[in-house]
Motif scaffolding. Structure first.
Motif, PDB file in Angstrom:
ATOM      1  N   ASN A  17      40.578  32.484  34.457  1.00 14.80           N
ATOM      2  CA  ASN A  17      40.009  33.784  34.126  1.00 14.80           C
ATOM      3  C   ASN A  17      40.081  34.732  35.332  1.00 14.80           C
ATOM      4  N   LEU A  18      39.825  36.111  35.022  1.00 12.99           N
ATOM      5  CA  LEU A  18      40.001  36.976  36.094  1.00 12.99           C
ATOM      6  C   LEU A  18      38.688  37.652  36.559  1.00 12.99           C
ATOM      7  N   ASN A  19      37.655  36.753  36.300  1.00 16.24           N
ATOM      8  CA  ASN A  19      36.404  37.077  36.919  1.00 16.24           C
ATOM      9  C   ASN A  19      35.819  36.422  38.091  1.00 16.24           C
ATOM     10  N   THR A  20      35.148  37.122  39.066  1.00 11.37           N
ATOM     11  CA  THR A  20      34.620  36.537  40.555  1.00 11.37           C
ATOM     12  C   THR A  20      33.344  37.012  40.702  1.00 11.37           C
ATOM     13  N   ASP A  21      32.544  36.081  40.667  1.00 13.70           N
ATOM     14  CA  ASP A  21      31.134  36.325  41.159  1.00 13.70           C
ATOM     15  C   ASP A  21      30.638  36.324  42.523  1.00 13.70           C
ATOM     16  N   TYR A  22      29.904  37.101  43.031  1.00 13.40           N
ATOM     17  CA  TYR A  22      29.360  37.194  44.283  1.00 13.40           C
ATOM     18  C   TYR A  22      27.844  37.244  44.026  1.00 13.40           C
ATOM     19  N   TYR A  23      27.341  36.497  45.087  1.00 14.69           N
ATOM     20  CA  TYR A  23      25.863  36.344  45.283  1.00 14.69           C
ATOM     21  C   TYR A  23      25.406  36.637  46.733  1.00 14.69           C
ATOM     22  N   PHE A  24      24.309  37.749  46.733  1.00 14.92           N
ATOM     23  CA  PHE A  24      23.981  38.072  48.160  1.00 14.92           C
ATOM     24  C   PHE A  24      22.336  37.790  48.010  1.00 14.92           C
ATOM     25  N   PRO A  25      21.903  37.112  49.130  1.00 12.52           N
ATOM     26  CA  PRO A  25      20.422  37.197  49.334  1.00 12.52           C
ATOM     27  C   PRO A  25      19.995  38.765  49.326  1.00 12.52           C
ATOM     28  N   GLU A  26      18.659  38.858  48.482  1.00 16.19           N
ATOM     29  CA  GLU A  26      18.387  40.206  48.363  1.00 16.19           C
ATOM     30  C   GLU A  26      18.188  40.906  49.811  1.00 16.19           C
ATOM     31  N   PHE A  80      26.718  39.895  41.411  1.00 16.06           N
ATOM     32  CA  PHE A  80      27.836  40.956  41.221  1.00 16.06           C
ATOM     33  C   PHE A  80      28.863  40.053  40.097  1.00 16.06           C
ATOM     34  N   ASN A  81      29.393  40.591  39.083  1.00 11.95           N
ATOM     35  CA  ASN A  81      30.532  39.969  38.343  1.00 11.95           C
ATOM     36  C   ASN A  81      31.509  41.029  38.567  1.00 11.95           C
ATOM     37  N   PHE A  82      32.880  40.534  39.022  1.00  9.16           N
ATOM     38  CA  PHE A  82      33.952  41.389  39.194  1.00  9.16           C
ATOM     39  C   PHE A  82      34.622  41.091  38.188  1.00  9.16           C
ATOM     40  N   MET A  83      34.990  41.838  37.466  1.00 13.61           N
ATOM     41  CA  MET A  83      35.972  41.803  35.912  1.00 13.61           C
ATOM     42  C   MET A  83      37.242  42.690  36.229  1.00 13.61           C
ATOM     43  N   SER A  84      38.077  41.913  36.824  1.00 10.37           N
ATOM     44  CA  SER A  84      39.164  42.401  37.434  1.00 10.37           C
ATOM     45  C   SER A  84      40.130  43.262  35.911  1.00 10.37           C
ATOM     46  N   ALA A  85      40.034  42.359  34.993  1.00  9.65           N
ATOM     47  CA  ALA A  85      40.899  42.696  33.756  1.00  9.65           C
ATOM     48  C   ALA A  85      40.460  44.167  33.284  1.00  9.65           C
ATOM     49  N   ILE A  86      39.325  44.720  33.393  1.00  7.72           N
ATOM     50  CA  ILE A  86      38.936  46.013  32.925  1.00  7.72           C
ATOM     51  C   ILE A  86      38.380  46.746  34.214  1.00  7.72           C
ATOM     52  N   GLY A  87      38.398  46.365  35.344  1.00  8.79           N
ATOM     53  CA  GLY A  87      38.130  47.097  36.477  1.00  8.79           C
ATOM     54  C   GLY A  87      36.570  47.556  36.652  1.00  8.79           C
ATOM     55  N   GLU A  88      35.859  46.588  36.195  1.00  6.76           N
ATOM     56  CA  GLU A  88      34.354  46.886  36.239  1.00  6.76           C
ATOM     57  C   GLU A  88      33.663  45.847  36.897  1.00  6.76           C
ATOM     58  N   MET A  89      32.347  46.344  37.209  1.00  4.00           N
ATOM     59  CA  MET A  89      31.324  45.328  37.931  1.00  4.00           C
ATOM     60  C   MET A  89      30.078  45.336  37.349  1.00  4.00           C
ATOM     61  N   SER A  90      29.732  44.030  36.745  1.00  2.76           N
ATOM     62  CA  SER A  90      28.324  44.179  36.329  1.00  2.76           C
ATOM     63  C   SER A  90      27.309  43.312  37.295  1.00  2.76           C
TER      64      SER A  90
END
Length: 295
Positions: free
Chosen positions: A178-187, A253-263
């Motif tokens: 898939n083209l999604n990458t998830d990033y997690y940061f401590p608050e 943060f979920n980077f959705m490269s297929a649509i160029g958006e970040m949730s």
């Protein structure tokens, strides 16, 4: 045991392999997160030889090649290194050194000892015996400046671009690509983060203008299990390194490269997502500020 070797000890690499042995496709070289083709590297009398163009991809470094004299001049912010094919003696600034193996031409490339890459470019070099990988790391001044920014989204966008190093096992994601990458940061933090790609998650910490892999694991998302990570409550199948635990919230943060958006969202210590949203990715500021995130 810490297998990361300091530059001054990089020659230890040569002791682990027999003199003259070839370094074939099982060895990897990563320069500032970019892979150098493994078939470009080889061993000569126990010394690791790599293409000189690996230096050219490092910041604040330029190379000039004289094809007539077969001489290379490497300029690092005014500090020049003169190198001639076939000769072991060279200079780095005003310092004269003797290379263990003379530079040579191979398939149209100038090949030099790996140790020389560090000495001439001011880069950090480390070796991962588990994955047979040599890392060459030198962050650009631009990335270093952004990482120290007081704007959290800017600092986070920079830290994921810092050169990565590792002494741990390497797990390759499995399953449907898939083209999604998830990033997690401590608050409220940018000095450590998780990256999740499919069924593999990795935890990095920043130090000395680079980030080191502290823990990595493969998980089974079909099986729930408590593991100290509220945002990833799945059964861990295999892991290496020291698994971190967090009691506070994390920014997701979920980077959705297929649509160029970040949730984005905040995840509390019960695994519940709050303050969710989605925006187009801004290339200048990769991450966004999450409402009500405590900084």
């Amino acid at each position: 045991m810490n297998f990361i070797l300091k530059i001054a000890c990089i020659s230890i690499l040569s002791l682990t392999l027999s003199a003259g042995a070839a370094w074939a496709s099982s060895v990897h070289i990563i320069v500032n997160n970019l892979n150098i083709p493994s078939d470009d590297a080889y061993q000569s009398h126990g010394t690791t030889m790599v293409p000189l163009n690996a230096v050219q991809s490092l910041p604040e470094v330029s190379i000039t090649w004289n094809n007539t004299t077969k001489t290379v001049v490497i300029d690092r912010s005014g500090k020049k290194t003169v190198l001639k094919v076939g000769q072991k003696n060279t200079t780095i600034g005003s310092k004269k050194i003797t290379l263990p193996v003379a530079p040579t031409l191979r398939n149209g490339r100038v090949m030099v000892p790996l140790r020389f890459i560090a000495d001439s470019s001011g880069a950090y070099v480390s070796w991962n015996p588990k994955s047979q990988t040599a890392y060459v790391a030198k962050a650009s001044n631009e990335i270093k400046k952004k990482y120290t920014s007081d704007k959290l989204n800017v600092s986070r966008g920079a830290v994921i671009k810092l050169p990565k190093i590792s002494s741990l096992k390497e797990f390759t994601p499995k399953g449907y690509e898939n083209l999604n990458t998830d990033y997690y940061f401590p608050e409220g933090k940018s000095d450590s983060f998780f990256i999740q790609e499919m069924d593999v998650i990795s935890f990095y910490k920043a130090s000395n203008d680079r980030v080191e892999l502290i823990w990595t694991a493969r998980f089974d998302s079909t099986k729930k299990e408590s593991n100290g990570l509220s945002f990833l409550p799945y059964k861990l199948l295999e892991q290496d390194g020291q698994r971190p635990t967090f009691q506070n919230r994390v920014a997701h943060f979920n980077f959705m490269s297929a649509i160029g958006e970040m949730s984005y969202s905040l995840i509390d210590n019960n695994g519940k997502e709050i303050n969710q949203g989605q925006k187009p990715v801004d290339p200048t500021n990769f991450f966004v500020d999450i409402p009500d995130e405590q900084k």
